[in-house]
Write an enzyme that holds these catalytic residues in place. Structure first.
Site, PDB file in Angstrom:
ATOM      1  N   VAL A 108       1.040  -1.404  -0.358  1.00 11.42           N
ATOM      2  CA  VAL A 108      -0.196   0.433  -0.057  1.00 11.42           C
ATOM      3  C   VAL A 108       0.550   1.105  -0.105  1.00 11.42           C
ATOM      4  O   VAL A 108       0.200   2.423   0.662  1.00 11.42           O
ATOM      5  CB  VAL A 108      -0.759  -0.262   1.299  1.00 11.42           C
ATOM      6  N   ASP A 109       2.078   0.736  -0.363  1.00 15.69           N
ATOM      7  CA  ASP A 109       2.946   2.324   0.088  1.00 15.69           C
ATOM      8  C   ASP A 109       3.973   3.038  -1.582  1.00 15.69           C
ATOM      9  O   ASP A 109       3.521   4.469  -1.311  1.00 15.69           O
ATOM     10  CB  ASP A 109       4.400   2.204   0.442  1.00 15.69           C
ATOM     11  N   HIS A 124      -4.788  -4.237  -2.482  1.00 15.03           N
ATOM     12  CA  HIS A 124      -4.553  -3.613  -0.762  1.00 15.03           C
ATOM     13  C   HIS A 124      -5.196  -2.586  -0.871  1.00 15.03           C
ATOM     14  O   HIS A 124      -4.843  -1.887   0.404  1.00 15.03           O
ATOM     15  CB  HIS A 124      -3.718  -4.281   0.047  1.00 15.03           C
ATOM     16  N   CYS A 155     -20.013  14.658   3.945  1.00 13.78           N
ATOM     17  CA  CYS A 155     -21.232  14.420   4.618  1.00 13.78           C
ATOM     18  C   CYS A 155     -20.678  14.040   6.144  1.00 13.78           C
ATOM     19  O   CYS A 155     -21.502  13.770   6.929  1.00 13.78           O
ATOM     20  CB  CYS A 155     -21.768  13.109   4.397  1.00 13.78           C
TER      21      CYS A 155
HETATM   22  P1  OAD Z   1       4.878 -10.941   4.691  1.00  8.24           P
HETATM   23  O1  OAD Z   1       5.629  -9.818   5.335  1.00  8.24           O
HETATM   24  O2  OAD Z   1       4.257 -12.135   5.211  1.00  8.24           O
HETATM   25  O3  OAD Z   1       6.171 -11.347   4.168  1.00  8.24           O
HETATM   26  C1  OAD Z   1       7.076 -10.574   2.687  1.00  8.24           C
HETATM   27  C2  OAD Z   1       7.823 -11.898   2.668  1.00  8.24           C
HETATM   28  O4  OAD Z   1       9.125 -10.962   2.155  1.00  8.24           O
HETATM   29  C3  OAD Z   1       8.498 -12.425   3.084  1.00  8.24           C
HETATM   30  O5  OAD Z   1       8.370 -14.120   2.190  1.00  8.24           O
HETATM   31  C4  OAD Z   1      10.411 -12.295   3.086  1.00  8.24           C
HETATM   32  O6  OAD Z   1      11.460 -13.801   2.805  1.00  8.24           O
HETATM   33  C5  OAD Z   1      10.433 -11.998   2.387  1.00  8.24           C
HETATM   34  N1  OAD Z   1      11.137 -10.320   1.806  1.00  8.24           N
HETATM   35  C6  OAD Z   1      11.670  -9.743   2.778  1.00  8.24           C
HETATM   36  N2  OAD Z   1      13.114  -9.102   2.278  1.00  8.24           N
HETATM   37  C7  OAD Z   1      13.409  -9.143   1.169  1.00  8.24           C
HETATM   38  C8  OAD Z   1      13.307  -9.478   0.276  1.00  8.24           C
HETATM   39  N3  OAD Z   1      14.908  -8.187  -0.070  1.00  8.24           N
HETATM   40  N4  OAD Z   1      13.905  -9.222  -1.121  1.00  8.24           N
HETATM   41  C9  OAD Z   1      12.801 -10.077  -1.987  1.00  8.24           C
HETATM   42  N5  OAD Z   1      11.916 -10.917  -0.912  1.00  8.24           N
HETATM   43  C10 OAD Z   1      12.142 -10.261   0.285  1.00  8.24           C
HETATM   44  O7  OAD Z   1       4.852  -9.746   3.358  1.00  8.24           O
HETATM   45  P2  OAD Z   1       3.018 -10.046   2.017  1.00  8.24           P
HETATM   46  O8  OAD Z   1       4.061 -11.764   1.860  1.00  8.24           O
HETATM   47  O9  OAD Z   1       3.145  -8.951   1.293  1.00  8.24           O
HETATM   48  O10 OAD Z   1      -2.239  -8.033   3.617  1.00  8.24           O
HETATM   49  O11 OAD Z   1       1.956  -9.809   3.240  1.00  8.24           O
HETATM   50  C11 OAD Z   1       0.353  -9.814   1.825  1.00  8.24           C
HETATM   51  C12 OAD Z   1      -0.235  -9.786   2.640  1.00  8.24           C
HETATM   52  O12 OAD Z   1      -0.653 -10.292   4.469  1.00  8.24           O
HETATM   53  C13 OAD Z   1      -0.467  -8.345   2.841  1.00  8.24           C
HETATM   54  O13 OAD Z   1      -0.757  -7.125   1.873  1.00  8.24           O
HETATM   55  C14 OAD Z   1      -1.054  -7.579   4.478  1.00  8.24           C
HETATM   56  C15 OAD Z   1      -0.475  -8.711   4.833  1.00  8.24           C
HETATM   57  O14 OAD Z   1      -2.254  -9.217   5.943  1.00  8.24           O
HETATM   58  C16 OAD Z   1      -3.634  -6.255   4.881  1.00  8.24           C
HETATM   59  O15 OAD Z   1      -3.109  -6.209   5.177  1.00  8.24           O
HETATM   60  C17 OAD Z   1      -4.579  -6.819   3.535  1.00  8.24           C
END
Ligand code: OAD
Length: 249
Positions: A108-109, A124, A155
């Site tokens: 969301v950044d 998201h 509103c």
């Molecule tokens: P997570 O924090 O669950 O996972 C981040 C992933 O990025 C992990 O698997 C790390 O190993 C990996 N990672 C960390 N540093 C990295 C790098 N430099 N290069 C590549 N990968 C790296 O975040 P998301 O998977 O995005 O939803 O989480 C999905 C959703 O869960 C979010 O959008 C949010 C959360 O609930 C909502 O807010 C609706």
């Protein structure tokens, strides 16, 4: 599943250079190297006592709108003090290589747009956009007030960040565009996501079932790793610029 022992097997380069329809899915990991904490990283300071799942919900906002608004203000501040990294810029460059390119993000950044990506599907929402809880209307400019949260100038309803909270459904147009793009893609890159949260987590598996080549870029293993066509255990900020150079070679 093949893992990346040598830098770029020629098969990867062939696929990257010959594909026409490409989909990218990104998660918090691609912004980690910008200094934006991922969801599974502990929160810091005042917010260390809270789990994101306790704050990013309609019930939390109902219970204490001021606390939730303050948390998002803190996150906006944190994101505003960082910037897109080479991984974001590499994906923005990749967009021009393919006639049919879709970048789906769970983040969301707004960093993909800031880095120059045009075709971004925000599953998201976006933390810098607000919407009114009364009419659901997007409010671009926040009213000048100390109220937290502010009220809608139209509103009087409370304003909230235009992001998907736990338990809420995703914006249907974003979801439709994402699944439509994945249905016909030849190449799918899953970058920096733990591949846990649905429905985004289904996208790479949907791509695999549709016969696409799926490349995962993540230093950690995820449920996708054993099934991916290629798993690259490297940070996105390191690997993606090298990948773009290799495609152009
Ligand atoms: P997570 O924090 O669950 O996972 C981040 C992933 O990025 C992990 O698997 C790390 O190993 C990996 N990672 C960390 N540093 C990295 C790098 N430099 N290069 C590549 N990968 C790296 O975040 P998301 O998977 O995005 O939803 O989480 C999905 C959703 O869960 C979010 O959008 C949010 C959360 O609930 C909502 O807010 C609706």
């Amino acid at each position: 599943m093949a893992t990346q022992d040598q830098e770029f097997p020629s098969t990867i380069i062939d696929i990257l250079q010959s594909s026409q329809r490409v989909v990218i899915l990104t998660g918090a990991g691609i912004s980690a190297e910008s200094g934006v904490p991922t969801f599974r990283q502990a929160q810091t300071g005042l917010w260390a006592q809270y789990e994101p799942t306790e704050l990013a919900t309609p019930a939390a906002f109902e219970r204490d709108p001021g606390l939730v608004w303050e948390w998002y203000s803190w996150r906006r501040e944190l994101i505003s003090n960082t910037a897109p990294n080479p991984g974001h810029y590499a994906l923005a460059e990749m967009e021009s290589f393919y006639p049919d390119f879709t970048l789906i993000t769970q983040n969301v950044d707004g960093f993909h747009q800031l880095a120059g990506s045009q075709k971004v599907v925000e599953l998201h929402g976006n933390i810098f956009r607000n919407k009114c809880t009364g009419e659901g209307r997007h409010i671009q400019d926040l009213p000048q007030t100390d109220e937290e949260p502010p009220h809608c100038p139209n509103c009087g309803g409370l304003l909230r960040p235009d992001v998907v909270w736990f338990g809420e459904s995703l914006p249907s147009n974003a979801l439709d565009s994402a699944f439509k793009a994945v249905k016909f893609c030849q190449l799918f890159l899953s970058i920096g996501t733990s591949t846990i949260i649905e429905p985004a987590a289904s996208l790479p598996f949907f791509a695999l079932n549709n016969g696409a080549t799926v490349i995962e870029i993540n230093p950690q293993e995820t449920p996708l790793t054993p099934l991916a066509s290629y798993a690259v255990p490297q940070p996105a900020g390191d690997f993606l610029p090298k990948l773009v150079k290799a495609i152009n070679s």
